[in-house]
Structures are given as C-alpha cells and as structure tokens.
Design a protein around this motif. Structure first.
Motif, PDB file in Angstrom:
ATOM      1  N   ARG A 115      61.516  11.071  32.611  1.00 53.95           N
ATOM      2  CA  ARG A 115      62.613  10.947  33.570  1.00 53.95           C
ATOM      3  C   ARG A 115      62.615  12.097  34.578  1.00 53.95           C
ATOM      4  O   ARG A 115      62.958  11.911  35.749  1.00 53.95           O
ATOM      5  CB  ARG A 115      63.960  10.917  32.836  1.00 53.95           C
ATOM      6  CG  ARG A 115      64.279   9.610  32.152  1.00 53.95           C
ATOM      7  CD  ARG A 115      65.652   9.668  31.480  1.00 53.95           C
ATOM      8  NE  ARG A 115      66.724   9.909  32.442  1.00 53.95           N
ATOM      9  CZ  ARG A 115      67.328   8.959  33.141  1.00 53.95           C
ATOM     10  NH1 ARG A 115      66.961   7.697  32.999  1.00 53.95           N
ATOM     11  NH2 ARG A 115      68.303   9.252  33.979  1.00 53.95           N
ATOM     12  N   ASP A 142      60.188   4.673  38.646  1.00 57.99           N
ATOM     13  CA  ASP A 142      60.731   4.344  37.322  1.00 57.99           C
ATOM     14  C   ASP A 142      61.268   2.922  37.314  1.00 57.99           C
ATOM     15  O   ASP A 142      61.015   2.144  36.394  1.00 57.99           O
ATOM     16  CB  ASP A 142      61.834   5.344  36.972  1.00 57.99           C
ATOM     17  CG  ASP A 142      62.427   5.101  35.593  1.00 57.99           C
ATOM     18  OD1 ASP A 142      61.748   4.487  34.752  1.00 57.99           O
ATOM     19  OD2 ASP A 142      63.573   5.514  35.358  1.00 57.99           O
ATOM     20  N   ARG A 143      62.011   2.560  38.365  1.00 62.35           N
ATOM     21  CA  ARG A 143      62.560   1.211  38.465  1.00 62.35           C
ATOM     22  C   ARG A 143      61.441   0.177  38.561  1.00 62.35           C
ATOM     23  O   ARG A 143      61.508  -0.905  37.971  1.00 62.35           O
ATOM     24  CB  ARG A 143      63.459   1.130  39.702  1.00 62.35           C
ATOM     25  CG  ARG A 143      64.184  -0.191  39.907  1.00 62.35           C
ATOM     26  CD  ARG A 143      65.242  -0.383  38.857  1.00 62.35           C
ATOM     27  NE  ARG A 143      64.837  -1.346  37.834  1.00 62.35           N
ATOM     28  CZ  ARG A 143      65.485  -1.565  36.724  1.00 62.35           C
ATOM     29  NH1 ARG A 143      66.564  -0.879  36.447  1.00 62.35           N
ATOM     30  NH2 ARG A 143      65.057  -2.450  35.854  1.00 62.35           N
ATOM     31  N   THR A 179      59.884  -0.378  35.114  1.00 64.66           N
ATOM     32  CA  THR A 179      60.787  -1.199  34.314  1.00 64.66           C
ATOM     33  C   THR A 179      60.731  -2.658  34.759  1.00 64.66           C
ATOM     34  O   THR A 179      60.658  -3.574  33.924  1.00 64.66           O
ATOM     35  CB  THR A 179      62.230  -0.673  34.427  1.00 64.66           C
ATOM     36  OG1 THR A 179      62.284   0.682  33.962  1.00 64.66           O
ATOM     37  CG2 THR A 179      63.181  -1.519  33.587  1.00 64.66           C
ATOM     38  N   ASP A 188      64.997   4.809  29.779  1.00 62.36           N
ATOM     39  CA  ASP A 188      66.107   4.044  30.360  1.00 62.36           C
ATOM     40  C   ASP A 188      67.345   4.072  29.467  1.00 62.36           C
ATOM     41  O   ASP A 188      68.460   3.839  29.951  1.00 62.36           O
ATOM     42  CB  ASP A 188      65.680   2.593  30.596  1.00 62.36           C
ATOM     43  CG  ASP A 188      64.691   2.457  31.753  1.00 62.36           C
ATOM     44  OD1 ASP A 188      64.584   3.409  32.551  1.00 62.36           O
ATOM     45  OD2 ASP A 188      64.015   1.413  31.843  1.00 62.36           O
TER      46      ASP A 188
END
Length: 263
Positions: A78, A86-87, A90, A212
């Motif tokens: 993170r 990161d998004r 995911t 997350d």
C-alpha cells in the motif's frame, strides 16, 4: 492450472484466508429470485458457533501468521503502490472472477445475473485494457458475486456451524465445500494461462486483496473474533438472499431485522 491450490497448498490457503476474512463491506446485489424463501439465521450464538473454543484458537493462529507475515507485506504494498495502479490490479483480478459468477448464476437459474457477468467480462476485457479498468460499472453493470457456496444455499443446503479453519479463515461446511468446488470443478480464467508467471500473479492477488482489507480494520471493535464471525455470517446471508433482509442472529430479541446492505 486448475489444481494450482493443491500443488501449492500454503499459497492457496493464504489466498482463501484473506478472500474471506473479515470482509464486512457488502456489495449491492439485485434480487434475482423474489419467490425464494427467505433464509433466516435465528439460532443463538451457542448453536451457530458450537466449536467456539476451537475456533478461537485457530483464529489466534491465523492472526499470528497475518501479523508477522502477510500484513507487513500488504502494508508495504500500500505504501509504494500508486492508488490508480492498486485499483487497476484489484479490477484485473475481480474481472477474472466473472467466469465463476457466470457459471454459478447459471446453476442458480439467474439468467439476468449470468448476462451481467458475461457482459462485465466482455466489456472489461475488451474496453478496460484486459480488466484493469472497470468500464462495466460505468455502463451500470455492477458486479453480482456468485460462488458455489451461494449455489448450494440457493438450493436449500444448510450452512452448518461456523468454522474458523487454519489458514482458510472464516467458513462453514457449506462455504468450504463451495470453495473447493469453485477451485477444482468450475471453469476459471486462470486455466487460460499455463505459465510460471501465474504463480507470481497469484501471489500478487493475495497481497493486493490483503492490502485492500487494511482500511476495514478501523471498523473492527470489541472482540475481534466475534466481530469477524458476525460480519462473515451476515455477509454470507446477505449474498445468499440476494441482498434481502435477514435476521441478525446476534442481535437482541427486540432488535429489528438488519439490512445487510447497510452493514
């Protein structure tokens, strides 16, 4: 590739643990079978969790592994990963689950959900750079998660007692059986790639999912074991009932039914 979990059981177990553990944020799911009898969890905690003493010991074991190994890695991830990247990671892994969502929607006779899953996979794969951008949600096609545990529940299989499994985390006999079936029997997007790089992708998925979950830890209060147990059982009831109201098995007798979509 379908048997990756069993060739590398620790990797598979850690992935499952943080796929299930403590994720209390319920996703909005539209009712697909309004005539289905509403399942209620009305039993007291002593009946829902008859193996609590054992479950607490396993919970502490899992928590120790998380505190000393996986969470530090996830926190570092993170810290160095830009938010958009990161998004995107995911989104990519979520897109792979649409094949599972499609198959289980068919098994539950949810035609609309099956169409949504197929549409999401197509839109995100073709127009979303292989799934890194969730364009389907922009087209008003939100994800409708379906797994084989939900399929078993749809057809009337009882969940059985709450179980805290080593490495696997919160579960029930029904959900564990569903997890194994999803992993071994149902088609997976992972089958499309037979490459050593898949193992690195699996490891990235584990770390990304755990990362997350870190913000959700701020919502935990009181006894962590009880919080995780209640959150897990409520979320599973929410998913199996397609977002309809169910009774909170741990609320006081005078409490009103809990809308799990607001949990």
């Amino acid at each position: 590739m379908r048997h990756i979990f069993f060739r590398h059981p620790l990797v598979g177990a850690l992935f499952a643990m943080f796929l299930f553990a403590g994720n209390a944020a319920a996703q909005t799911v539209q009712p697909a079978n309004p005539d289905m009898a509403q399942q209620k969890l009305e039993a007291p905690a002593s009946e829902v969790d008859p193996y609590e003493d054992w479950n607490r010991k396993v919970y502490r074991f899992n928590e120790t592994i998380d505190n000393w190994f996986l969470r530090p890695i996830a926190q570092g991830y993170r810290n160095i990963m830009p938010g958009f990247a990161d998004r995107g990671v995911t989104n990519f892994f979520n897109n792979l689950t649409e094949i599972r969502n499609f198959a289980n929607s068919i098994l539950q006779l949810k035609g609309e959900s099956a169409v949504v899953a197929a549409g999401r996979f197509t839109y995100n794969t073709v127009f979303g750079l292989g799934g890194f951008i969730d364009v389907a949600t922009m087209f008003d096609l939100p994800e409708r998660p379906e797994d084989f545990g939900q399929t078993l529940g749809y057809w009337g299989t009882e969940s059985g007692p709450y179980l805290m499994l080593p490495f696997l985390g919160p579960s029930t006999p029904r959900d564990f059986g569903g997890f194994v079936s999803d992993t071994v029997v149902l088609p997976s997007a992972w089958d499309l790639a037979e490459s050593p790089d898949v193992y690195y992708a699996r490891a990235l998925q584990i770390v990304d999912r755990r990362a997350d979950l870190i913000p959700a830890e701020a919502f935990m209060s009181g006894d962590n074991y009880t919080f995780v147990r209640n959150a897990y059982l409520q979320r599973r009831a929410y998913l199996i009932n397609d977002g309809r109201t169910v009774n909170d098995p741990f609320a006081s007798g005078d409490d009103e039914d809990l809308m799990l979509e607001d949990f």
